[in-house]
Design a protein around this motif. Structure first.
Motif, PDB file in Angstrom:
ATOM      1  N   ALA A 270       2.846   1.197  -7.492  1.00  0.00           N
ATOM      2  CA  ALA A 270       2.070   1.671  -8.653  1.00  0.00           C
ATOM      3  C   ALA A 270       2.579   3.033  -9.143  1.00  0.00           C
ATOM      4  N   ALA A 271       2.364   3.974  -7.963  1.00  0.00           N
ATOM      5  CA  ALA A 271       2.822   5.447  -8.242  1.00  0.00           C
ATOM      6  C   ALA A 271       4.192   5.687  -8.733  1.00  0.00           C
ATOM      7  N   SER A 272       4.914   4.842  -8.136  1.00  0.00           N
ATOM      8  CA  SER A 272       6.500   5.005  -8.595  1.00  0.00           C
ATOM      9  C   SER A 272       6.719   4.572  -9.832  1.00  0.00           C
ATOM     10  N   LEU A 273       6.015   3.388 -10.391  1.00  0.00           N
ATOM     11  CA  LEU A 273       6.259   2.698 -11.532  1.00  0.00           C
ATOM     12  C   LEU A 273       5.353   3.276 -12.643  1.00  0.00           C
ATOM     13  N   SER A 274       4.256   4.226 -12.472  1.00  0.00           N
ATOM     14  CA  SER A 274       3.342   4.611 -13.839  1.00  0.00           C
ATOM     15  C   SER A 274       4.160   5.453 -14.669  1.00  0.00           C
ATOM     16  N   PRO A 275       5.073   6.396 -14.198  1.00  0.00           N
ATOM     17  CA  PRO A 275       5.823   6.897 -15.260  1.00  0.00           C
ATOM     18  C   PRO A 275       6.591   6.289 -16.356  1.00  0.00           C
ATOM     19  N   TRP A 276       6.757   4.832 -16.155  1.00  0.00           N
ATOM     20  CA  TRP A 276       7.637   4.054 -16.756  1.00  0.00           C
ATOM     21  C   TRP A 276       6.800   2.939 -17.501  1.00  0.00           C
ATOM     22  N   ALA A 277       5.784   2.792 -17.199  1.00  0.00           N
ATOM     23  CA  ALA A 277       4.671   1.544 -17.702  1.00  0.00           C
ATOM     24  C   ALA A 277       3.335   2.286 -17.988  1.00  0.00           C
ATOM     25  N   GLU A 278       2.725   1.962 -18.983  1.00  0.00           N
ATOM     26  CA  GLU A 278       1.421   2.387 -19.655  1.00  0.00           C
ATOM     27  C   GLU A 278       0.423   1.816 -18.860  1.00  0.00           C
ATOM     28  N   ASN A 279       0.501   0.576 -18.314  1.00  0.00           N
ATOM     29  CA  ASN A 279      -0.744  -0.086 -17.620  1.00  0.00           C
ATOM     30  C   ASN A 279      -0.099  -0.600 -16.421  1.00  0.00           C
ATOM     31  N   ALA A 280      -0.047   0.403 -15.441  1.00  0.00           N
ATOM     32  CA  ALA A 280       0.373  -0.005 -14.022  1.00  0.00           C
ATOM     33  C   ALA A 280      -0.814   0.052 -13.085  1.00  0.00           C
ATOM     34  N   THR A 281      -1.100  -0.693 -12.180  1.00  0.00           N
ATOM     35  CA  THR A 281      -2.009  -0.678 -11.162  1.00  0.00           C
ATOM     36  C   THR A 281      -1.378  -1.095  -9.754  1.00  0.00           C
ATOM     37  N   GLY A 282      -1.984  -0.720  -8.748  1.00  0.00           N
ATOM     38  CA  GLY A 282      -1.483  -1.150  -7.422  1.00  0.00           C
ATOM     39  C   GLY A 282      -2.197  -1.848  -6.474  1.00  0.00           C
ATOM     40  N   VAL A 283      -1.578  -2.573  -5.256  1.00  0.00           N
ATOM     41  CA  VAL A 283      -2.389  -2.914  -4.514  1.00  0.00           C
ATOM     42  C   VAL A 283      -1.468  -2.627  -3.001  1.00  0.00           C
ATOM     43  N   VAL A 284      -2.095  -2.277  -1.729  1.00  0.00           N
ATOM     44  CA  VAL A 284      -1.083  -2.439  -0.785  1.00  0.00           C
ATOM     45  C   VAL A 284      -1.710  -3.529   0.263  1.00  0.00           C
ATOM     46  N   ILE A 285      -0.924  -4.408   0.749  1.00  0.00           N
ATOM     47  CA  ILE A 285      -1.130  -5.571   1.450  1.00  0.00           C
ATOM     48  C   ILE A 285      -1.158  -5.100   2.900  1.00  0.00           C
ATOM     49  N   PRO A 286      -2.070  -5.080   3.905  1.00  0.00           N
ATOM     50  CA  PRO A 286      -2.359  -4.820   5.112  1.00  0.00           C
ATOM     51  C   PRO A 286      -1.259  -5.665   5.694  1.00  0.00           C
ATOM     52  N   GLN A 287      -1.011  -5.218   7.022  1.00  0.00           N
ATOM     53  CA  GLN A 287      -0.179  -5.691   8.184  1.00  0.00           C
ATOM     54  C   GLN A 287       1.193  -6.725   7.391  1.00  0.00           C
ATOM     55  N   ALA A 288       1.757  -5.611   6.577  1.00  0.00           N
ATOM     56  CA  ALA A 288       3.074  -6.256   6.173  1.00  0.00           C
ATOM     57  C   ALA A 288       4.004  -5.070   5.932  1.00  0.00           C
ATOM     58  N   GLY A 289       5.307  -5.670   6.328  1.00  0.00           N
ATOM     59  CA  GLY A 289       6.373  -4.920   6.083  1.00  0.00           C
ATOM     60  C   GLY A 289       7.169  -5.122   4.752  1.00  0.00           C
ATOM     61  N   HIS A 290       8.518  -5.034   4.598  1.00  0.00           N
ATOM     62  CA  HIS A 290       9.183  -5.206   3.204  1.00  0.00           C
ATOM     63  C   HIS A 290       8.940  -6.691   2.804  1.00  0.00           C
ATOM     64  N   PHE A 291       9.183  -7.809   3.592  1.00  0.00           N
ATOM     65  CA  PHE A 291       9.198  -9.344   3.269  1.00  0.00           C
ATOM     66  C   PHE A 291       7.517  -9.564   3.069  1.00  0.00           C
ATOM     67  N   ILE A 292       6.907  -9.227   2.350  1.00  0.00           N
ATOM     68  CA  ILE A 292       5.513  -9.268   2.001  1.00  0.00           C
ATOM     69  C   ILE A 292       5.163 -10.729   1.773  1.00  0.00           C
ATOM     70  N   PRO A 293       5.777 -11.735   0.924  1.00  0.00           N
ATOM     71  CA  PRO A 293       5.374 -12.926   0.749  1.00  0.00           C
ATOM     72  C   PRO A 293       5.454 -13.782   2.057  1.00  0.00           C
ATOM     73  N   ASP A 294       6.568 -13.468   3.024  1.00  0.00           N
ATOM     74  CA  ASP A 294       6.528 -14.358   4.106  1.00  0.00           C
ATOM     75  C   ASP A 294       5.749 -13.784   5.284  1.00  0.00           C
ATOM     76  N   GLU A 295       5.310 -12.356   5.167  1.00  0.00           N
ATOM     77  CA  GLU A 295       4.343 -11.937   6.060  1.00  0.00           C
ATOM     78  C   GLU A 295       3.028 -12.168   5.793  1.00  0.00           C
ATOM     79  N   GLN A 296       2.571 -11.823   4.752  1.00  0.00           N
ATOM     80  CA  GLN A 296       1.168 -12.181   4.523  1.00  0.00           C
ATOM     81  C   GLN A 296       1.125 -12.694   3.022  1.00  0.00           C
ATOM     82  N   PRO A 297       1.287 -14.437   3.084  1.00  0.00           N
ATOM     83  CA  PRO A 297       1.503 -15.217   1.980  1.00  0.00           C
ATOM     84  C   PRO A 297      -0.085 -15.338   1.348  1.00  0.00           C
TER      85      PRO A 297
END
Length: 314
Positions: A270-297
């Protein structure tokens, strides 16, 4: 991949990669649609009620990256997962892998599928395409969710770190840009390469079993898949230039959700996108690396459902 079986082509269009095993997911149907002169493979839920959610995967995966999340999403939404050009069972054109050209092809496929407006969810290189698509076709989107991706010209660092503790996450960007050398070194060794990516970039290396690794490796090895996958990186500079040209007309105004993994590549999407998007929010998925949909579906489904429900009410 215990919930899959090999399936015949069930579309009126021809499967452009017939030598690659095609896997079914219960409650979903394979389709091939024309997209500006090429065929894209889409996997659509049999349930078509509710808002449409479109899913895009990244390197080195295919639509199958979303298989664990798709049934949960389909309980509430009309779900379509698309193989990008060069991925899975989509065509592998010789050129034009900058993300604005690919975005036009994805939008053409969705138009062919009679989808007027949708929520777009994308991971890794899929997120590159999704960001460019949002810049080009913002009026077609309810909102966009981007998962753990450095986007060319936006959130992708200008230089590759040399600190070994960080370099393992991004070293491949430079490697993939070198003409011909990656093909020379990787041809016939696709499984070893895919195995490294899927195990090194997950929090738990046993997330992917041997059958899943073999599936993604076969997709890279089949019918120009390796060349096409590398082309996204080789066209990244053009993608970045077109992104900045589009942003010269103004930032994104649709709702944007940045989804990070607790142990992923981008700590705060969210922080990295906020300069380019007026309405950016974020969430962090616990216990996940890069492949989030596989690791924490399940957590991924919950985050996406909450985002869509909140923005629809809001």
């Amino acid at each position: 991949m215990t919930d899959a079986t090999t399936a015949p082509n069930r579309s009126c269009h021809q499967n452009p990669v017939p030598g690659l095993p095609l896997h079914d997911l219960a409650g979903f149907t394979h389709r091939w649609v024309d997209a500006e002169g090429i065929q894209l493979h889409a996997v659509e839920s049999d349930r078509t009620a509710g808002p449409t959610v479109v899913l895009l995967a990244g390197f080195p995966q295919t639509w199958w990256a979303w298989r664990k999340a798709m049934p949960g999403l389909a309980e509430r939404f009309h779900v379509i997962a698309i193989d990008l050009p060069g991925q899975g069972h989509s065509d592998r054109p010789q050129e034009s892998y900058d993300t604005h050209t690919v975005a036009s092809r994805v939008q053409a496929a969705l138009t062919a599928l009679n989808v007027p407006k949708y929520w777009l969810v994308a991971h890794d290189i899929g997120a590159w395409v999704a960001f460019s698509l949002a810049l080009k076709y913002e009026e077609r989107l309810h909102g966009v969710a981007l998962l753990d991706a450095g986007i060319p010209g936006i959130t992708l660092p200008d230089s590759i770190p040399t600190d070994p503790d960080r370099a393992w996450k991004t070293w491949h960007f430079a490697f993939h840009l070198v003409p011909e050398l990656p093909e020379t070194l990787l041809a016939g060794r696709e499984r070893d390469y895919v195995d490294w990516f899927l195990k090194a970039k997950t929090l738990y290396p046993n997330t992917f079993d041997g059958a899943e690794i073999a599936h993604y490796a076969a997709a890279l090895a089949a019918e120009g898949g390796l060349r096409a996958s590398l082309a996204y990186y080789r066209d990244a500079a053009e993608s970045a230039r077109k992104n900045h040209d589009a942003l010269g007309r103004g930032p994104l105004t649709v709702p944007v959700l940045g989804i990070s993994g607790s142990h992923g590549s981008i700590p705060d999407m969210a922080a990295s996108l906020s300069p380019w998007a007026e309405n950016a929010t974020g969430v962090v998925i616990p216990q996940a690396g890069h492949f989030i949909p596989d690791e924490q579906p399940e957590a991924t489904v919950d985050a996406l459902t909450a985002f869509i429900d909140h923005k629809r009410v809001g």
